[in-house]
Write a protein that holds these residues in place. Structure first.
Motif, PDB file in Angstrom:
ATOM      1  N   HIS A 284     -41.942 -11.717  18.762  1.00  0.00           N
ATOM      2  CA  HIS A 284     -41.353 -11.871  17.420  1.00  0.00           C
ATOM      3  C   HIS A 284     -40.091 -12.728  17.401  1.00  0.00           C
ATOM      4  O   HIS A 284     -39.423 -12.801  16.371  1.00  0.00           O
ATOM      5  CB  HIS A 284     -41.076 -10.480  16.829  1.00  0.00           C
ATOM      6  N   ALA A 285     -39.753 -13.349  18.527  1.00  0.00           N
ATOM      7  CA  ALA A 285     -38.560 -14.207  18.543  1.00  0.00           C
ATOM      8  C   ALA A 285     -38.816 -15.443  17.683  1.00  0.00           C
ATOM      9  O   ALA A 285     -39.901 -16.021  17.744  1.00  0.00           O
ATOM     10  CB  ALA A 285     -38.242 -14.613  19.973  1.00  0.00           C
ATOM     11  N   PRO A 286     -37.831 -15.844  16.895  1.00  0.00           N
ATOM     12  CA  PRO A 286     -38.014 -17.034  16.054  1.00  0.00           C
ATOM     13  C   PRO A 286     -38.252 -18.279  16.918  1.00  0.00           C
ATOM     14  O   PRO A 286     -37.772 -18.337  18.054  1.00  0.00           O
ATOM     15  CB  PRO A 286     -36.675 -17.164  15.318  1.00  0.00           C
ATOM     16  N   ALA A 287     -38.982 -19.231  16.391  1.00  0.00           N
ATOM     17  CA  ALA A 287     -39.289 -20.460  17.134  1.00  0.00           C
ATOM     18  C   ALA A 287     -37.997 -21.135  17.580  1.00  0.00           C
ATOM     19  O   ALA A 287     -37.033 -21.213  16.819  1.00  0.00           O
ATOM     20  CB  ALA A 287     -40.096 -21.401  16.241  1.00  0.00           C
ATOM     21  N   GLY A 288     -37.987 -21.555  18.828  1.00  0.00           N
ATOM     22  CA  GLY A 288     -36.819 -22.251  19.356  1.00  0.00           C
ATOM     23  C   GLY A 288     -35.683 -21.332  19.763  1.00  0.00           C
ATOM     24  O   GLY A 288     -34.636 -21.782  20.217  1.00  0.00           O
ATOM     25  N   GLN A 289     -35.843 -20.027  19.574  1.00  0.00           N
ATOM     26  CA  GLN A 289     -34.788 -19.074  19.977  1.00  0.00           C
ATOM     27  C   GLN A 289     -35.396 -17.989  20.864  1.00  0.00           C
ATOM     28  O   GLN A 289     -35.556 -16.840  20.429  1.00  0.00           O
ATOM     29  CB  GLN A 289     -34.144 -18.425  18.751  1.00  0.00           C
ATOM     30  N   PRO A 290     -35.771 -18.358  22.080  1.00  0.00           N
ATOM     31  CA  PRO A 290     -36.462 -17.389  22.947  1.00  0.00           C
ATOM     32  C   PRO A 290     -35.574 -16.209  23.334  1.00  0.00           C
ATOM     33  O   PRO A 290     -34.345 -16.296  23.281  1.00  0.00           O
ATOM     34  CB  PRO A 290     -36.824 -18.235  24.178  1.00  0.00           C
ATOM     35  N   VAL A 291     -36.228 -15.132  23.716  1.00  0.00           N
ATOM     36  CA  VAL A 291     -35.502 -13.938  24.193  1.00  0.00           C
ATOM     37  C   VAL A 291     -34.815 -14.273  25.509  1.00  0.00           C
ATOM     38  O   VAL A 291     -35.385 -14.954  26.364  1.00  0.00           O
ATOM     39  CB  VAL A 291     -36.495 -12.764  24.388  1.00  0.00           C
ATOM     40  N   HIS A 292     -33.609 -13.804  25.658  1.00  0.00           N
ATOM     41  CA  HIS A 292     -32.876 -14.001  26.914  1.00  0.00           C
ATOM     42  C   HIS A 292     -32.617 -12.666  27.602  1.00  0.00           C
ATOM     43  O   HIS A 292     -32.450 -11.644  26.944  1.00  0.00           O
ATOM     44  CB  HIS A 292     -31.543 -14.714  26.645  1.00  0.00           C
ATOM     45  N   LEU A 293     -32.611 -12.718  28.917  1.00  0.00           N
ATOM     46  CA  LEU A 293     -32.329 -11.514  29.701  1.00  0.00           C
ATOM     47  C   LEU A 293     -31.054 -11.738  30.502  1.00  0.00           C
ATOM     48  O   LEU A 293     -30.958 -12.695  31.270  1.00  0.00           O
ATOM     49  CB  LEU A 293     -33.490 -11.226  30.665  1.00  0.00           C
ATOM     50  N   LYS A 294     -30.098 -10.843  30.290  1.00  0.00           N
ATOM     51  CA  LYS A 294     -28.901 -10.845  31.142  1.00  0.00           C
ATOM     52  C   LYS A 294     -29.170  -9.865  32.272  1.00  0.00           C
ATOM     53  O   LYS A 294     -29.488  -8.698  32.018  1.00  0.00           O
ATOM     54  CB  LYS A 294     -27.681 -10.403  30.337  1.00  0.00           C
TER      55      LYS A 294
END
Ligand SMILES: [Zn+2]
Length: 533
Positions: A284-294
């Motif tokens: 469900h992440a918006p296009a161009g804004q991928p999920v990031h993992l810290k």
């Protein structure tokens, strides 16, 4: 959308169903849409868990003994379960004194010291002779001090509570890693087609193979162009992953400690619910804004630690010997692996200590070994090295390992415990020792240890893997889907199961004492490398 609503509702149901075995689970975050979806499904009746009408731990099936087996009734399952409780309490004590993430009765830790002292105390109380510890210097031991995995995307934050580093996984340095997350399905070559995992955190779903406790991402292999075989986790690394997380698909949110995965980037296992939440976040992440993992993990290789083998002896009338061993270590509460085995060892010591000396043909040596959930030197390596002197006159080695476990069943979307035990893998000395094997089968059958028709080709893994080629060994062990997880609590250990295995071993010792040494010490079966379990 409908599909998402249903799956989330089922997960909510699991939280309740699994909770019924008495395991207090840390609360986990749910995404907003998930939390709102559950009541709607509950209204349809699907989220209403069935209600128990009896308490499981008082109602495990009991095995009634025949008149000529009554002597073994002195081995009391409830009494042995108290030992399992004591050992699990030591694990929790270690967890609660500053080790909330990597905990258990871990080799070289203060919990190792505590259970070694406890075991020597019990052996002394029972009246064993020459109770002492043989100290072992450890190689530097892998101790992750702390870690944190937090995903962000689409305005949401998800802390991956059940993430657990695989044994010997590297940590991170400085501020840690900040990686784009890519979902890679089951992690096979087909799943990776067209997916760029380079420099990213790769999420893989891993299907359990309960019974021998393996799962697809560590077991399935891919042979590369260079002819080398890689597991699916290693394949992700080869394709350039910067971190790997495998979500083990067992209902609920179970935390699992994996053996070394052979990967050189930070590698974690994770529960099913955390995996689904992270996957859905990616979806469900918006296009161009991928999920990031810290990702941050502080690991230390701690030098100078010690462990030890605990010895206790019960004299017989000859210098021939029988060994009973149980490994002391384990991850999390490790109630089955191996609180149950240590309880069985003590149960056998208590039973035979009450038999008059004149009726004890062979000397029984009890060993609380360091265990094998580590790297480098340990008791088993030492015993294998000294096998010639130790086992010259040995008629039997019983490896008491995973001697009782309730049967967890995958029932639809839930794991439920039945009031009985699951099948035990077993070894009775092999076909070359027909008398020993027959005595083992008869004892397991008579006392209610559920075994398969086929024995394993060697001991079913564990502490005796290096020893059974030197000595007539017997072992029946349960490996179930809670193995090496934080769900392996005393609530999953049936008292009648402890009684059954311990009584069967006592009977096997009595039967072996009717068999001459030369019939037991036949040429060893060909040395096979038993799988590590
Ligand atoms: Zn074990």
């Amino acid at each position: 959308m409908r599909r998402i609503v249903v799956s989330v509702a089922l997960l909510a149901l699991l939280g309740v169903a699994v909770g019924r075995i008495g395991h207090a689970q840390a609360p986990t975050q749910n995404s907003g849409s998930a939390a709102q979806a559950a009541p709607a499904a509950a209204a349809r009746g699907r989220a209403t868990p069935p209600v128990p009408v009896f308490k499981l731990d008082d109602n495990f099936l009991q095995w009634r003994l025949l008149p000529d087996e009554k002597a073994y009734e002195a081995i009391d399952g409830r009494h042995l379960l108290q030992y399992v409780n004591d050992l699990s309490a030591m694990s929790r004590h270690y967890r609660d004194s500053g080790h909330p993430q990597f905990w258990g009765r871990i080799i070289g830790s203060s919990a190792d010291r505590e259970d070694a002292q406890w075991l020597m105390g019990k052996m002394t109380q029972i009246g064993l002779l020459d109770v002492h510890e043989e100290s072992i210097d450890l190689a530097p031991q892998w101790f992750p001090q702390s870690w944190d995995l937090t995903a962000t995307g689409a305005g949401k934050t998800l802390r991956l509570e059940t993430a657990q580093p695989s044994y010997t996984s590297p940590g991170t340095t400085g501020a840690g890693l900040d990686l784009e997350v890519v979902y890679a399905g089951l992690g096979s070559e087909a799943d990776l087609l067209g997916r760029d995992v380079r420099g990213k955190a790769v999420l893989i779903f891993s299907n359990p193979m309960p019974g021998s406790w393996r799962h697809t991402s560590t077991q399935e292999g891919v042979v590369g162009d260079d002819g080398t075989r890689a597991t699916l986790l290693q394949l992700a690394e080869k394709r350039g992953a910067a971190a790997i997380i495998c979500s083990i698909q067992l209902p609920g949110n179970i935390r699992t400690q994996l053996y070394p995965t052979g990967t050189k980037v930070p590698t974690f296992s994770m529960g099913m619910r955390d995996g689904a939440d992270l996957r859905d976040m990616v979806a469900h992440a918006p296009a161009g804004q991928p999920v990031h993992l810290k990702l941050r993990m502080d690991v230390q290789q701690v030098p100078g630690l010690k462990t030890g083998t605990i010895w206790g002896t019960l004299k017989g009338t000859t210098d021939e010997t029988i060994y009973v061993e149980a490994h002391r270590d384990g991850w999390f509460e490790s109630a089955t692996d191996n609180g149950s085995g240590v309880a069985t060892l003590l149960g056998l010591a208590e039973y035979f200590a009450k038999v008059p000396l004149a009726q004890r043909r062979r000397t029984i040596i009890f060993l609380g070994t360091s265990g094998h959930h580590n790297s480098g030197p340990n008791s088993a390596a030492w015993l294998a090295e000294h096998h010639e002197e130790l086992f010259k006159k040995t008629a039997l080695l019983i490896n008491a390992e995973h001697t009782a476990a309730a049967q967890p069943e995958l029932l639809g979307e839930a794991i439920r415990l039945v009031n009985d035990e699951a099948g035990f893998l077993w070894y009775g000395g092999g076909n070359q020792r027909p008398k020993l094997q027959a005595a083992s089968v008869k004892a397991f059958q008579s006392f209610g240890v559920p075994i398969y028709a086929e024995p394993e080709n060697g001991v079913p893994g564990g502490e005796a893997s290096r020893l059974y080629q030197f000595v007539p060994a017997v072992q029946a062990s349960n490996y179930n889907m809670y193995f090496h997880s934080d769900f392996e609590t005393p609530a999953t250990v049936p008292a009648p199961g402890l009684a059954a295995t311990t009584r069967a071993y006592a009977k096997i010792i009595d039967e072996v004492n009717k068999i001459d040494l030369r019939e037991l010490q036949l040429p060893s079966p060909p040395a096979a490398t038993a799988p590590r379990r």
